[in-house]
Scaffold this active site. Structure first.
Site, PDB file in Angstrom:
ATOM      1  N   ASP A  53      99.724  11.146 -98.018  1.00 45.45           N
ATOM      2  CA  ASP A  53      99.327  11.446 -99.391  1.00 45.45           C
ATOM      3  C   ASP A  53      97.995  10.736 -99.671  1.00 45.45           C
ATOM      4  O   ASP A  53      97.065  10.864 -98.888  1.00 45.45           O
ATOM      5  CB  ASP A  53     100.445  11.018-100.343  1.00 45.45           C
ATOM      6  CG  ASP A  53     100.437  11.768-101.656  1.00 45.45           C
ATOM      7  OD1 ASP A  53      99.353  12.027-102.193  1.00 45.45           O
ATOM      8  OD2 ASP A  53     101.528  12.078-102.178  1.00 45.45           O
ATOM      9  N   GLU A  92      99.622   9.020-109.725  1.00 41.75           N
ATOM     10  CA  GLU A  92      98.621   9.336-108.699  1.00 41.75           C
ATOM     11  C   GLU A  92      97.298   8.624-108.973  1.00 41.75           C
ATOM     12  O   GLU A  92      97.093   8.017-110.013  1.00 41.75           O
ATOM     13  CB  GLU A  92      98.358  10.850-108.653  1.00 41.75           C
ATOM     14  CG  GLU A  92      99.196  11.605-107.627  1.00 41.75           C
ATOM     15  CD  GLU A  92      98.690  11.435-106.194  1.00 41.75           C
ATOM     16  OE1 GLU A  92      97.770  10.615-105.975  1.00 41.75           O
ATOM     17  OE2 GLU A  92      99.218  12.114-105.306  1.00 41.75           O
ATOM     18  N   ASN A 150      93.629  18.104-107.186  1.00 39.76           N
ATOM     19  CA  ASN A 150      94.665  17.136-106.861  1.00 39.76           C
ATOM     20  C   ASN A 150      94.142  15.726-106.633  1.00 39.76           C
ATOM     21  O   ASN A 150      94.723  14.770-107.122  1.00 39.76           O
ATOM     22  CB  ASN A 150      95.426  17.605-105.614  1.00 39.76           C
ATOM     23  CG  ASN A 150      96.604  16.720-105.285  1.00 39.76           C
ATOM     24  OD1 ASN A 150      97.456  16.483-106.139  1.00 39.76           O
ATOM     25  ND2 ASN A 150      96.651  16.210-104.056  1.00 39.76           N
TER      26      ASN A 150
END
Length: 306
Positions: free
Chosen positions: A202, A19, A107
């Site tokens: 995303d 990520e 996140n």
């Protein structure tokens, strides 16, 4: 018709949940995380491959890493429910616990053009509406800019700081925010709604033309949209779950996930979890630094509950 492109594997460590790739403007190095693995990777893209220089273990869910001004100053990192200072040698110091005692974890997030840090959270148990988007201003004061979020995900700002683009993965939307650089979000509209067959939106990045690249989890692709929501480019990715994107010069770098793949997908995407890339003939800015103090204060409990 949108332009069709195909990404290739650049290598790098195989992450369970890769990520938040970022280019650190102080060094030109690429940083990216393995959220569930608890790692921050640092390296460089040379030609068509990624050369790993070092890996920092952070002993918890590794959220986004944002540079601080000044050589050797380290980074501000969102880890689990905390904001921490991550030093160059991997030493961590807790700065604040904005999501403490809540069933959530940080996140994704970035700093804006004024040096304010924005970081969003998501539910750990799949419950709806528990995520929040925090804004930590240049005086070190943290406030909830947006609540009731499913999975707070991709966020980036235009060069003038007056607009931002934002993904709530659970809502399957790409939103446009009107931004006052001094106070935050002034208005919001939905720019793109994603059909289930497209994949789940995303991470994202805004390029130097003001267009938005969005990774599509379960979509095997990254899409590029104009500021009006027109689909301009489709990048096919040989991995089912692209997670986030960054621009390293004209190279679009894509992180991916190797965990929790559907049956058969592992054979179809043997490089899942590694980095992918494609030349897209447009560049983007390096990660903007957080310019506030490391002493962070939070809004009062009553405000936090809204």
């Amino acid at each position: 018709m949108p332009r069709e492109l195909t990404a290739v594997c650049l290598g790098g460590p195989r992450a369970e949940l890769g990520e938040t790739p970022r280019v650190d403007s102080r060094t030109g190095k690429l940083l990216w995380t393995d959220i569930t693995g608890g790692f921050v990777h640092v390296g460089g893209v040379v030609g068509d491959s990624f050369e790993l220089e070092r890996t920092l273990a952070v002993e918890g869910m590794a959220g986004p890493v944002t540079p601080l001004p000044g050589e050797g100053a380290g980074w501000v990192m969102a880890r689990e429910s905390e904001l921490v200072h991550l030093a160059q040698d991997g030493t961590r110091s807790v700065l604040a616990e904005p999501e403490a005692n809540r069933p959530t974890a940080f996140n994704d997030g970035v700093a804006d053009t004024e040096g304010n840090l924005w970081v969003g959270s998501m539910s750990r148990n799949g419950a709806a509406g528990q995520g929040r988007l925090w804004r930590f201003d240049s005086s070190g004061h943290g406030t909830v800019a947006l609540g009731g979020i499913g999975i707070s995900n991709g966020l980036d700002f235009t060069a003038d700081g007056r607009s931002a683009y934002y993904v709530d993965t659970s809502a399957r939307t790409l939103r446009h925010f009107d931004i006052d650089p001094r106070t935050g979000i002034q208005g919001s509209t939905t720019l793109v709604s994603f059909a289930p067959e497209t994949g789940d939106p995303d991470g994202l990045v805004v390029d130097n033309d003001g267009c938005i690249w969005v990774a599509l989890w379960d979509g095997w692709a990254v899409h590029r949209y104009s500021p009006k929501g027109e689909l301009l480019d489709v990048v096919q990715v040989p991995a089912a779950r692209p997670t986030a994107v960054a621009l390293v010069g004209n190279l679009l770098v894509i992180t991916s996930c190797s965990g929790w793949l559907d049956e058969g997908w592992e054979q179809e995407s043997p490089d899942a979890g590694k980095l992918f890339g494609v030349n897209v003939a447009v560049s983007g800015p390096s990660a903007r630094p957080y310019r506030g103090p490391l002493k962070i204060s939070l809004q009062n409990d009553q405000e936090k509950k809204r």
